[in-house]
Write an enzyme that holds these catalytic residues in place. Structure first.
Site, PDB file in Angstrom:
ATOM      1  N   ALA A 104      -0.157   1.967   6.633  1.00  5.35           N
ATOM      2  CA  ALA A 104      -0.855   3.009   5.885  1.00  5.35           C
ATOM      3  C   ALA A 104      -2.048   2.499   5.092  1.00  5.35           C
ATOM      4  O   ALA A 104      -2.660   3.247   4.335  1.00  5.35           O
ATOM      5  CB  ALA A 104       0.130   3.688   4.934  1.00  5.35           C
ATOM      6  N   SER A 142       2.853  -6.708   3.775  1.00  3.18           N
ATOM      7  CA  SER A 142       2.456  -7.907   3.031  1.00  3.18           C
ATOM      8  C   SER A 142       3.159  -7.972   1.685  1.00  3.18           C
ATOM      9  O   SER A 142       3.544  -9.051   1.220  1.00  3.18           O
ATOM     10  CB  SER A 142       0.944  -7.920   2.822  1.00  3.18           C
ATOM     11  OG  SER A 142       0.261  -8.039   4.053  1.00  3.18           O
ATOM     12  N   ALA A 143       3.322  -6.813   1.051  1.00  7.55           N
ATOM     13  CA  ALA A 143       4.022  -6.767  -0.232  1.00  7.55           C
ATOM     14  C   ALA A 143       5.474  -7.203  -0.066  1.00  7.55           C
ATOM     15  O   ALA A 143       6.010  -7.965  -0.887  1.00  7.55           O
ATOM     16  CB  ALA A 143       3.962  -5.355  -0.822  1.00  7.55           C
ATOM     17  N   LYS A 173      -0.852  -1.847  -2.644  1.00  2.00           N
ATOM     18  CA  LYS A 173      -2.202  -2.080  -3.171  1.00  2.00           C
ATOM     19  C   LYS A 173      -3.141  -1.002  -2.645  1.00  2.00           C
ATOM     20  O   LYS A 173      -2.893  -0.355  -1.623  1.00  2.00           O
ATOM     21  CB  LYS A 173      -2.721  -3.468  -2.784  1.00  2.00           C
ATOM     22  CG  LYS A 173      -2.907  -3.720  -1.283  1.00  2.00           C
ATOM     23  CD  LYS A 173      -4.211  -3.209  -0.706  1.00  2.00           C
ATOM     24  CE  LYS A 173      -4.258  -3.368   0.810  1.00  2.00           C
ATOM     25  NZ  LYS A 173      -5.368  -2.638   1.461  1.00  2.00           N
ATOM     26  N   PRO A 221       4.651   3.805   2.602  1.00  6.56           N
ATOM     27  CA  PRO A 221       4.495   4.162   4.024  1.00  6.56           C
ATOM     28  C   PRO A 221       4.088   2.956   4.858  1.00  6.56           C
ATOM     29  O   PRO A 221       3.383   2.063   4.382  1.00  6.56           O
ATOM     30  CB  PRO A 221       3.380   5.216   4.005  1.00  6.56           C
ATOM     31  CG  PRO A 221       3.330   5.718   2.613  1.00  6.56           C
ATOM     32  CD  PRO A 221       3.764   4.597   1.731  1.00  6.56           C
ATOM     33  N   ASP A 242      -3.267 -10.439   3.278  1.00  2.00           N
ATOM     34  CA  ASP A 242      -3.035  -9.726   2.016  1.00  2.00           C
ATOM     35  C   ASP A 242      -1.901 -10.321   1.195  1.00  2.00           C
ATOM     36  O   ASP A 242      -1.702  -9.939   0.037  1.00  2.00           O
ATOM     37  CB  ASP A 242      -2.704  -8.249   2.290  1.00  2.00           C
ATOM     38  CG  ASP A 242      -3.930  -7.429   2.672  1.00  2.00           C
ATOM     39  OD1 ASP A 242      -5.051  -7.856   2.337  1.00  2.00           O
ATOM     40  OD2 ASP A 242      -3.764  -6.361   3.293  1.00  2.00           O
ATOM     41  N   LEU A 254      -1.812   0.239   2.742  1.00  2.52           N
ATOM     42  CA  LEU A 254      -1.327  -0.041   1.382  1.00  2.52           C
ATOM     43  C   LEU A 254      -0.660  -1.412   1.277  1.00  2.52           C
ATOM     44  O   LEU A 254      -0.069  -1.737   0.242  1.00  2.52           O
ATOM     45  CB  LEU A 254      -0.341   1.046   0.953  1.00  2.52           C
ATOM     46  CG  LEU A 254      -0.909   2.466   0.868  1.00  2.52           C
ATOM     47  CD1 LEU A 254       0.207   3.475   0.623  1.00  2.52           C
ATOM     48  CD2 LEU A 254      -1.963   2.563  -0.227  1.00  2.52           C
ATOM     49  N   ALA A 255      -0.741  -2.202   2.346  1.00  2.00           N
ATOM     50  CA  ALA A 255      -0.185  -3.564   2.367  1.00  2.00           C
ATOM     51  C   ALA A 255       1.323  -3.595   2.147  1.00  2.00           C
ATOM     52  O   ALA A 255       1.842  -4.546   1.568  1.00  2.00           O
ATOM     53  CB  ALA A 255      -0.885  -4.462   1.336  1.00  2.00           C
ATOM     54  N   GLY A 256       2.024  -2.585   2.642  1.00  4.05           N
ATOM     55  CA  GLY A 256       3.478  -2.555   2.464  1.00  4.05           C
ATOM     56  C   GLY A 256       4.180  -3.739   3.081  1.00  4.05           C
ATOM     57  O   GLY A 256       5.081  -4.334   2.469  1.00  4.05           O
TER      58      GLY A 256
END
Length: 280
Positions: free
Chosen positions: A96, A102-103, A9, A93, A135, A98-100
């Site tokens: 970063a 949480s995704a 995100k 990443p 997130d 980008l909520a990696g």
């Protein structure tokens, strides 16, 4: 075997409005999923073992991984007599903005719900997810939204943004807590979210670009000045819509001119994580 995509995100708008008594901060955000994703695969095990594999080291200890915690939690809460082997292919990443993580956690909730045939709705999964991370509810749905509170109070925006997005990260990790620890209420910059949502609903891309806002930028720039340098470099190359996502260290740029973004992408060398993608 079940497969789930875990979409990153970006925050088109992030306003810190107050510090809460629980130590967290109240936020007001516009969040959008982008077409950059990790891939999780789920294999049913007849034992109750939970095995996490990944192409990169996400946490030092597997028990600290959100995906592991969610698998253990679901297994316990719903009396699941099976286990799972989860393979995570990381493309987003780490640390970063980008909520990696949480995704991945949201993808784990969706995937395990199917694999173990628990029968929960997305709303149910969102309610569970918010206990593991603010997130995660957004990442359950991956739909353009306004998010408030810690990020778990979501109102969907019934619009599509057909915009290419350039992602640039200087290959550094920034811990969210380190950024928020620098936040001082009297220093916070503030902006009205209504201008951004108006731009989205009216398809006014110039307004969207002008209203990009993140009150955490100054603190992340303090920790890692390279982030500010990237933002200024992209602006100097002729793109107005540039912002840091979340607590950093990723800078993104939006423009209807995809060719311009592609030219800017080529300016940055392989020392950076760089990706030309789009808002979903």
């Amino acid at each position: 075997m079940i497969k789930e995509k875990a979409y990153a995100k970006i925050n088109l708008f992030l306003n810190v409005t107050a510090k809460r008594i629980d130590g967290f901060h109240d936020l007001e955000m516009v969040m959008a999923a982008i077409d950059l994703f990790d891939v999780l695969t789920f294999k049913l095990l007849k034992t109750k073992d939970i095995i996490i594999k990944s192409n990169v080291q996400i946490t030092k200890e597997v028990r600290d991984n959100l995906v592991y915690k969610i698998a253990k939690g679901l297994q316990s809460d719903f009396d699941i007599d099976y286990g799972v082997e989860i393979n995570i292919t990381k493309n987003i990443p780490i640390a970063a903005g980008l909520a990696g993580g949480s995704a991945d956690a949201a993808a784990a909730l969706r995937g395990l719900n199917k694999l173990w045939k628990i029968g929960l709705s997305l709303d149910d999964l969102s309610m569970i997810g918010k206990n593991y991370g603010s997130d995660i509810p957004f990442c359950i749905y991956n739909k353009l939204c306004v998010a408030r509170g810690k990020g778990e109070e979501i109102v969907f925006l019934d619009k599509k943004l057909r915009l290419p997005v350039l992602i640039i990260n200087p290959n550094v990790r920034i811990q969210t807590a380190d950024v928020f620890n620098l936040v001082k209420k009297e220093e916070l910059l503030s902006k009205k979210i209504s201008n951004m949502t108006s731009g989205i609903y009216n398809g006014n891309y110039n307004l969207i670009e002008n209203e990009l806002f993140n009150s955490l930028e100054r603190y992340a720039f303090e920790i890692e000045p390279k982030i500010s340098e990237i933002k200024n470099q992209i602006r100097n190359l002729g793109v107005n819509g540039v912002l840091m996502s979340g607590s950093g260290a990723t800078i993104f740029a939006i423009s209807k001119d995809k060719k311009k973004l592609k030219r800017i992408l080529e300016v940055f060398n392989d020392l950076y994580f760089k990706k030309l993608t789009k808002i979903r």
